[in-house]
Design an enzyme around this catalytic site. Sequence first.
Site, short mmCIF file in Angstrom:
data_model
loop_
_atom_site.label_atom_id
_atom_site.label_comp_id
_atom_site.label_asym_id
_atom_site.label_seq_id
_atom_site.Cartn_x
_atom_site.Cartn_y
_atom_site.Cartn_z
N TYR A 59 0.80 -1.23 0.00
CA TYR A 59 0.00 0.00 0.00
C TYR A 59 0.83 1.28 0.00
CZ TYR A 59 -3.61 -3.36 1.15
OH TYR A 59 -4.47 -4.43 1.12
N HIS A 102 -8.87 1.35 -5.84
CA HIS A 102 -8.08 0.43 -5.03
C HIS A 102 -6.62 0.82 -5.17
CE1 HIS A 102 -11.33 -2.27 -4.05
NE2 HIS A 102 -11.74 -2.12 -5.31
#
Length: 146
Positions: A24, A101
Amino acid sequence: MAHTIFVLNGPNLNLLGKRQPEIYGGETLADVEAECRRVGNEFGFTIEFRQTNAEFQLIDWIHEARETADAIVINPAGWSHTSVAVMDALAACTCPILEVHISNIHRREEFRHHSYVSSVAAGVICGFGTHGYPLALQHLAKRLGA
């Protein structure tokens, strides 16, 4: 006329920058919010930026956006793959919905390859890291004529 854009974030995104940075990245959710506000200001958007770990709260915010927002940018996180309730709430909205996302969900575990939210979203941005958020806002600026 200013457009109101809800930027909604689901579970565990409050841990950005701390949780699995190899997937991430190192940016925090506060960094993402600041960038969304910066880009939103360029287009005259009012940004409602929110994050929750409670599914009912996300659904309540979607219901609120249904009445007040010109568009929704949503990163439903894990609820993408599990929540028919989030999908149903979004399906009741008439404004554009963009799903974001941070990671490329199609290169990850098999269960992440399916998103209920994608079936009601006008578009999906995945795999561009946190840059997917400003990309979504830029698209909305064109779509809404901002």
